[in-house]
Design an enzyme around this catalytic site. Structure first.
Site, PDB file in Angstrom:
ATOM      1  N   HIS A 128      48.148  50.390  48.562  1.00 22.17           N
ATOM      2  CA  HIS A 128      47.997  49.764  49.851  1.00 22.17           C
ATOM      3  C   HIS A 128      49.686  49.892  50.351  1.00 22.17           C
ATOM      4  CE1 HIS A 128      48.503  46.212  52.594  1.00 22.17           C
ATOM      5  NE2 HIS A 128      47.138  46.073  52.683  1.00 22.17           N
ATOM      6  N   ASP A 205      48.675  45.808  41.264  1.00 22.91           N
ATOM      7  CA  ASP A 205      48.242  45.136  42.345  1.00 22.91           C
ATOM      8  C   ASP A 205      46.633  44.688  42.200  1.00 22.91           C
ATOM      9  OD1 ASP A 205      46.915  44.459  44.804  1.00 22.91           O
ATOM     10  OD2 ASP A 205      47.931  46.173  45.801  1.00 22.91           O
ATOM     11  N   GLN A 208      42.316  43.618  45.130  1.00 21.86           N
ATOM     12  CA  GLN A 208      40.925  43.703  45.386  1.00 21.86           C
ATOM     13  C   GLN A 208      40.116  43.696  44.023  1.00 21.86           C
ATOM     14  OE1 GLN A 208      39.641  44.107  48.234  1.00 21.86           O
ATOM     15  NE2 GLN A 208      41.486  44.363  49.618  1.00 21.86           N
ATOM     16  N   LYS A 231      41.849  36.310  49.830  1.00 21.11           N
ATOM     17  CA  LYS A 231      40.609  37.278  49.565  1.00 21.11           C
ATOM     18  C   LYS A 231      39.477  36.822  48.642  1.00 21.11           C
ATOM     19  CE  LYS A 231      43.830  41.354  50.525  1.00 21.11           C
ATOM     20  NZ  LYS A 231      43.194  41.779  51.658  1.00 21.11           N
TER      21      LYS A 231
END
Ligand code: PLP
Length: 425
Positions: A128, A205, A208, A231
């Site tokens: 990202h 990261d 997700q 999220k």
């Protein structure tokens, strides 16, 4: 703390999410943009209201009851975060505004002070933008060298290149756990072992992955883990940087101000202990407290169950969309190697047009470059359409998606009879 285990019952889960009752263009909302942000259950929404009605006060400052209660509630969430990701110590949890701030804190708070010109930071082509741009800024400032592990056509990483790129000059590997653009799950542990063997640190990261699957920082081999509250059922403006205690002790604060200091004279200041030295000023108190409710909700479901549910939907969606003429699916074909994200395009139709037709059916998907322009460049496409799943999605909603995509193909005359299910670029 014992958490009551809830059965994974999508129908009862859906009742907790008021927004899922609404209609869009006269059709029931089918929300498939969860990689961008998740919807919020009543438990989280109610907690924000409860906080303002019953507790609202500034934290860490007052001896009065409200301040003490607010402080306690805010601090209690650190333990929930620690337990969720398998951290060893509660002080290793730093609250931030989201993954972006967490990654910038690694770049500015750790790397800027620990790295020298010529030191290498290894990233991947599937990051990202928030795990690329801070490193480019730092490169321009102090002369570090960036290396990128390339993506193979199926959206997985070229591990042979990874073994070549991670070397004695590598000081940090910063890598996504799951790609937001393609869903690819990265073999973080394997990469982390390569990096650690060179004496480098590993930043993951988890934007997700933490919301969607069991994540354990020790098993991953992470030294830093960044993720966002919004999220994972929590409020926007909440996030976490977890880092090993020893690593946090090596970091410099990013912002100066209230709460992050121990002493201040007109000449100089000393820093508070970790994690407070990284949390200057009045934070998002109600957001963090409500994030605690989001974590309770996910923990009660069980992250392994969350993952199993998404794998089921993913498998079904790949088959349904793959059967449609003119559809190209991007990312690894095996569900075990991807998160609940389906990136696709439709021959002869711009993804933005797909998105508009889907919206007219009440189906919310993301279209564009998904803040991962290098992925689009590697795939040689300007953009994709992306459906992403979460705990409240159902196979019926996958059907609604497939029917809406078929409608887009008819509307634009884009279905040329080309075979679907072509994986990769
Ligand atoms: N990293 C990944 C993989 C993401 O998917 C996102 C958001 O989409 C981010 C980082 C940035 O998260 P935030 O915007 O919450 O800071």
């Amino acid at each position: 703390m014992t958490i009551e285990r809830r059965a994974f019952d999508t129908r009862s889960i859906r009742r907790d999410f008021p927004i899922l009752k609404r209609e869009v263009h006269g059709k029931p909302l089918v929300y498939l943009d969860n990689a961008a942000t998740s919807q919020k259950p009543v438990q989280v929404i109610a907690e924000i209201t409860r906080y303002y009605r019953d507790t609202n006060a500034n934290i860490h400052r007052g001896v009065h009851t409200l301040s003490q209660e607010a402080t306690q509630q805010y601090e209690d969430v650190r333990e929930k975060v620690r337990a969720l990701i398998g951290g060893r110590r509660v002080e290793e949890v730093v609250y931030t505004s989201g993954t972006t701030m967490s990654l910038n804190l690694v770049a500015r708070g750790w790397a800027r002070h620990r790295l020298r010109a010529g030191d290498e930071v290894v990233l991947t082509e599937i990051e990202h933008h928030s795990n690329i741009v801070p490193w480019q800024q730092l490169r321009d400032e102090i002369g570090i060298v960036l290396r990128f592990i390339p993506m193979l056509p199926d959206g997985t990483l070229d591990m042979e290149e990874a073994r070549r790129l991670i070397g004695p000059r590598t000081r940090l590997l910063s890598v996504t756990h799951a790609s937001n653009a393609l869903g690819t799950i990265v073999p973080v542990r394997e990469l982390a072992d390569l990096a650690h063997a060179q004496g480098a640190l590993v930043c993951v990261d988890g934007a997700q992955s933490v919301p969607h699957m069991p994540v354990d920082v020790t098993e991953l081999g992470a030294d830093f883990l960044a993720f966002s509250g919004h999220k994972m059922l929590g409020p926007t403006g909440t996030g976490v940087l977890w880092a090993r205690h020893e690593v946090l002790e090596e970091m410099e604060p990013l912002f100066g101000g209230g709460d992050m200091i121990l002493t201040v004279t007109l000449e100089e200041s000393t820093w508070n202990e970790i994690p407070y030295r990284f949390e200057a000023g009045t934070p998002n108190i109600e957001g963090v407290i409500a994030l605690g409710k989001a974590i309770d909700y996910l923990t009660a479901l069980g992250m392994d169950q969350v993952r199993a549910h998404e794998v089921e939907l993913l498998d079904y969606a790949l088959r349904r969309l793959g059967d449609l003429p003119g559809v190209t699916l991007f990312g690894p074909p095996e569900v075990e190697r991807r998160g609940g994200v389906v990136s696709f395009d439709l021959e002869g139709v711009h993804p933005h047009d797909i998105g508009q037709v889907l919206d007219s059916h009440g189906v919310a998907v993301r279209t564009g470059h998904h803040c991962a322009q290098p992925v689009m460049a590697a795939l040689r496409v300007p953009a994709t359409a992306r459906a992403s799943f979460y705990i409240y999605n159902t196979p019926d909603e996958v059907d609604a998606l497939a029917e809406a995509v078929a409608d887009a193909a008819r509307f634009f005359g884009g279905a040329t009879g080309a075979t679907g299910a072509a994986h990769g670029g």
